[in-house]
Structure formats: C-alpha cells, structure tokens
Design a protein around this motif. Sequence first.
Motif, PDB file in Angstrom:
ATOM      1  N   LEU A 116      -3.755  -7.878   8.885  1.00 35.83           N
ATOM      2  CA  LEU A 116      -5.171  -7.714   8.549  1.00 35.83           C
ATOM      3  C   LEU A 116      -6.009  -7.831   9.815  1.00 35.83           C
ATOM      4  O   LEU A 116      -5.685  -8.604  10.714  1.00 35.83           O
ATOM      5  CB  LEU A 116      -5.615  -8.764   7.537  1.00 35.83           C
ATOM      6  N   GLU A 120     -11.741  -2.354   7.473  1.00 35.51           N
ATOM      7  CA  GLU A 120     -11.461  -2.382   6.041  1.00 35.51           C
ATOM      8  C   GLU A 120     -10.454  -1.302   5.630  1.00 35.51           C
ATOM      9  O   GLU A 120      -9.530  -1.550   4.851  1.00 35.51           O
ATOM     10  CB  GLU A 120     -12.769  -2.190   5.272  1.00 35.51           C
ATOM     11  N   LYS A 121     -10.626  -0.113   6.163  1.00 34.00           N
ATOM     12  CA  LYS A 121      -9.769   1.004   5.776  1.00 34.00           C
ATOM     13  C   LYS A 121      -8.314   0.733   6.146  1.00 34.00           C
ATOM     14  O   LYS A 121      -7.394   0.993   5.351  1.00 34.00           O
ATOM     15  CB  LYS A 121     -10.264   2.284   6.459  1.00 34.00           C
ATOM     16  N   ASN A 123      -6.984  -2.226   6.610  1.00 33.15           N
ATOM     17  CA  ASN A 123      -6.517  -3.340   5.779  1.00 33.15           C
ATOM     18  C   ASN A 123      -6.043  -2.851   4.416  1.00 33.15           C
ATOM     19  O   ASN A 123      -4.996  -3.279   3.908  1.00 33.15           O
ATOM     20  CB  ASN A 123      -7.630  -4.360   5.597  1.00 33.15           C
ATOM     21  N   GLU A 124      -6.792  -1.964   3.825  1.00 34.70           N
ATOM     22  CA  GLU A 124      -6.429  -1.453   2.502  1.00 34.70           C
ATOM     23  C   GLU A 124      -5.109  -0.674   2.559  1.00 34.70           C
ATOM     24  O   GLU A 124      -4.280  -0.772   1.640  1.00 34.70           O
ATOM     25  CB  GLU A 124      -7.558  -0.571   1.983  1.00 34.70           C
ATOM     26  N   LYS A 125      -4.919   0.073   3.636  1.00 31.87           N
ATOM     27  CA  LYS A 125      -3.673   0.819   3.795  1.00 31.87           C
ATOM     28  C   LYS A 125      -2.488  -0.128   3.953  1.00 31.87           C
ATOM     29  O   LYS A 125      -1.424   0.078   3.347  1.00 31.87           O
ATOM     30  CB  LYS A 125      -3.778   1.748   5.003  1.00 31.87           C
ATOM     31  N   ILE A 127      -2.246  -3.223   2.891  1.00 32.81           N
ATOM     32  CA  ILE A 127      -2.006  -3.935   1.638  1.00 32.81           C
ATOM     33  C   ILE A 127      -1.301  -3.027   0.636  1.00 32.81           C
ATOM     34  O   ILE A 127      -0.350  -3.453  -0.045  1.00 32.81           O
ATOM     35  CB  ILE A 127      -3.338  -4.469   1.073  1.00 32.81           C
ATOM     36  N   ALA A 128      -1.732  -1.785   0.548  1.00 30.03           N
ATOM     37  CA  ALA A 128      -1.092  -0.859  -0.386  1.00 30.03           C
ATOM     38  C   ALA A 128       0.380  -0.657  -0.032  1.00 30.03           C
ATOM     39  O   ALA A 128       1.262  -0.666  -0.918  1.00 30.03           O
ATOM     40  CB  ALA A 128      -1.839   0.475  -0.378  1.00 30.03           C
ATOM     41  N   ARG A 160     -13.314 -13.302   2.313  1.00 27.65           N
ATOM     42  CA  ARG A 160     -12.703 -11.967   2.248  1.00 27.65           C
ATOM     43  C   ARG A 160     -11.184 -12.065   2.361  1.00 27.65           C
ATOM     44  O   ARG A 160     -10.453 -11.319   1.676  1.00 27.65           O
ATOM     45  CB  ARG A 160     -13.237 -11.084   3.387  1.00 27.65           C
ATOM     46  N   TYR A 164      -8.203 -10.713  -0.367  1.00 29.27           N
ATOM     47  CA  TYR A 164      -7.008  -9.925  -0.037  1.00 29.27           C
ATOM     48  C   TYR A 164      -5.747 -10.618  -0.561  1.00 29.27           C
ATOM     49  O   TYR A 164      -4.833  -9.970  -1.100  1.00 29.27           O
ATOM     50  CB  TYR A 164      -6.892  -9.729   1.478  1.00 29.27           C
ATOM     51  N   THR A 167      -5.440 -10.131  -4.232  1.00 24.26           N
ATOM     52  CA  THR A 167      -5.039  -8.760  -4.552  1.00 24.26           C
ATOM     53  C   THR A 167      -3.533  -8.586  -4.442  1.00 24.26           C
ATOM     54  O   THR A 167      -2.881  -7.997  -5.320  1.00 24.26           O
ATOM     55  CB  THR A 167      -5.749  -7.766  -3.611  1.00 24.26           C
TER      56      THR A 167
END
Length: 532
Positions: A116, A120-121, A123-125, A127-128, A160, A164, A167
């Motif tokens: 992380l 943001e973008k 991080n989301e990738k 995590i997915a 934040r 995460y 999630t």
Amino acid sequence: MLPPSRNVAHYGLAWLVLVLATLAGAAWWWNIGRAVTLPDAPSDRIACVSYAPFRKPGETPYNLHFVMTPERINEDLRALSQRFDCVRTYSQSNGLSAVPAIAARYHMQVLMGIWLGGVEKLNEKEIATGIATANANPASIRGIVVGNEVLLRGELSPKRLTEYIQTVRAATPKSIPVTYADVWERWLKYPQMANAVDFVTIHILPYWEDNPVQAPDAVQHVEDVYAHMQKVFPGKQLMIGETGWPSAGRLRRSAEPSIVDEALYLRDFLRYAANVNMPYNVIEAFDQPWKRAQEGTVGGYWGIFDSNAQPKFPMRGPVTEEPRWWLGWLAGVVSALAFVVVGSWDRKWRGIKGWLALLLAGFAAGTSAAWQWRQMMFACTAPWEWLLSSVCLVGGLCVAAVLARRIAAHLADHHDHSEPARWWRFGSLFALVLYDILMAFDGRYLDFPMGLFLLPCVAYAVFGLLTHERSMPSVEQRFMACVGPLLAIAPVVAEVGMNKVAWLWLGMNLAIAIPVLVAWRCHAGYLKTKQA
C-alpha cells in the motif's frame, strides 16, 4: 617568499606517520582475514524469511512493468525450501502473485504481502490481486500483511489503512489471519491499529534504531522490545515481521555492518527465538542491489544469501569477513614497487632513507586504495558510479605518488625546495569539502570514502611536516581549510561521538587543512615583519 626551514622533530614525526600508516594498512587487512569464533545456531533451518527476487542488476520493484518469471521464482523457492519453512512477500505486482502457488510445490507457506502507498488506484489494484491470490491458494498462505510501514512513511492515515484491512478480511477465507506490519515505535504511536488486525506484526531492526545497538547487544534489545510490546498489547499475538543485520555499509554509532556481525546476530537471535517459541521472520533471503539507491550501500546487504544466491556465512563454526584478505597486502606490495619506480625517476637524492620512505608510503597507499576498491565493489552499481569512483581513486594515487617523491627526497636529506602543482591540493580540498557538505547535511545513507581521501590527506600532512610553503596559499584553499574541519564535526556530533570512522574522517580533514593554516599564519607573520 618564506625561506626554507628544517625541523628535526618534524622529520621524526613524518617517519612515525609513515610507519604507522603502513602498519595500520597491514593490520586492517589481516584483521578482516582472520577466522572469528562465534556461538553456533541451534539449526540451519529458519522459520520464515523475507523474499524479494530482485537480486540481479537492473531488477527493481520500482519498475511496475517488470515481471519476474515464474521459472525464476520457482528456482529461488526450490533453493530456499532447503532451509526455510516460509517466505514473506511484500507486494502482488512484478509477478509476485505467483509465489503462493509455487511455494506449495515445496511445502512452504507464505506470509503474503499487499503493498500500500499513497496512490489510491494502485492500492485498489494490489488489494484486488491479493484477494484473488488468497482465495486461489488458501492452504499455502499463513497470513496476509496488508501494508508495510505505510504509517512510518506517512502515506496513509490509520483510518484509511483500517478500511483496507477490513476490505481484505471480508473478501478472503476466515482461516487466513490478516495483519499490518510496521516498526515497533509506530505501533506505540498508533495502538488503535491492534484492534484492526488478527495479530500484531512488529519490525525490530537494531541497526536502524534511532539509537543504534551494536551487534553483541542487539538480541538483548530485541528481547526488551518484544517484552515491552507484550505488555502494551496483552492478549494479542505478536510476530516479529522483520529482524536482521546488514553485512556491508556505513557504521552507525557503534553498530557496524559486517559479515561477522550479521552471523553473530542471526545465530544469537535464532537461539533466542527457539527458547521463547516466538513467530518471527528474518530479513532477508537475498541481497537486494536496488535498495542501495534508497538506503545507501547498507540497504543492499541484508541477505542471508548474496545476490548470486550463495550463502554469505555458515550457521556453525568460525566466520571470516574477507577470505581473500591477502589481496590487500598484495596491493600494498605492488604499490610500494610502483612508488619506488616513480620515485627513482630523475632523482637527485641518495641513501637508503629515501628508498625506505618510498616503500612505506607505497605500501600504505596500496592498502588504502585496495580498501577503497573493496568499498566500491559494495557501493557502486551504475557505470557512472564506477567511472567517477575509479577516476577519483586513480587521481588520489597519483597525488600520493608525486608527493612521495618529494617526501623521500626530504627524508633522504636532500634540499628539495620544489612544491607540487597547487591545483592538486586545491582539487583534493575541493572534493573533500564537497563531500563534507553532503555528510553534514544529508549523511544518513552516505558511506565514508576513507580509502580515497586518506591518500591525499596523509600525503599532504607528511609533506607539510617536512617543508614550509614558499608562497601564501590561495584564498580559496585557506577558506576550504577552515570550513572542512568545521563541517567534519557534524558527523561526529550526529553520531554522539560513538562512531570511530566519523572521528577518523575529522582527523583526515585536519591533516590536510593544518599545513594550509600553518602556512597562512607563517606567511602573514612574515609579511607583517617585513612591512615593519
């Protein structure tokens, strides 16, 4: 101009400096070549180790388009499985999402990392991808580390980060615990993070502490910190997510990176971990050359294996810092012969004292240059670094050789009143002061290039003992002679006087500066008397 002057005491001191420099060079190389007896580790096997495959030139996780091949990861894990039960990863990018599936082939488990940062973008990738990897390989994943030292870097807020973590926990099997990893001080600053994780993962790196701890005392420091954290988080399982010791780099106070100290620390830590039955992870499997750009030389040398996947030391028996230590003596002998050749050209002096001075100066210069070359092998990565360092080293040797000619003439009782080209000393002072500025204002990750600057500094100090300068030093040299030692005090203060190399660095600055200051004072007094 000042008339030439001779001082018997100064001649004796010059001889003493030459002898001590020669003995110091010989002793240093002998010392790193001797076998050091250390307590044995309880076993060759280690519970868990940090794994990053970026161990070859040009490989770096900063290149988001670089993908490590599954074949290479398979090669690494097959080798690591012989000594490790688990590996810890730090991200899902660069092909590392394949690690859990490959580790399962060798009955290894993975402490899987999700990286992380402040974007943001990305991080989301991460995590997915991490969620998909965990769901596909639940049996081989020991735990999921959501974020590594992101609070230390200040890239995310605790709120934040908690979101995460929640999630990931909601989207992965309940059998896989979720955690966050950071240095132990950050856990004390943000204790609320313990409520968001299944177990607390702390990093204890005695070398990188604000108050660095030397290797013989480092495991006791780990014990104290671990016991303190157990009191802070009662009822919560604790894991040491990173601990280790570097094998090369700069001294921090009394904490010295070396192969011997890395072996000592790791053996001591493994005995401690076995006694308390504590979950832990050692940093790291392989040396990581790319980290040198981030953390200085020391960043690239935390591996149990080097960048060629060869073990750096055994877990039992004595350990040797440099098996090829004799190359340092060989460099001294070759340099001594080279100085004799240079010194014999167009000589006007006679006698054994001149030859002896050349041999001593040459051997000392050779061992110093060999020391610097060894440091370059650790520190230099890019071609421009090798080129710049090599040019500076050759320049330092040339200055030392030319000055040795004049030193030999004086010690052979020849009245040689010539002086070397002034721009040589100007260049040496300029380079030294420039590095002093870097060390004073941003020296945390910089090495002390002792072998390079010892050559001109000691040479000019001895030359200054033997002769008065016949003209006033330039205003630029006088300025640098004043500023250099003042700047060199900064590393001594920053290391609270505990760093022996910082003191030696200050001594080098004084060695080259004092002859300039003395000449300035003498010429000023001479001109004042002449005017009167």
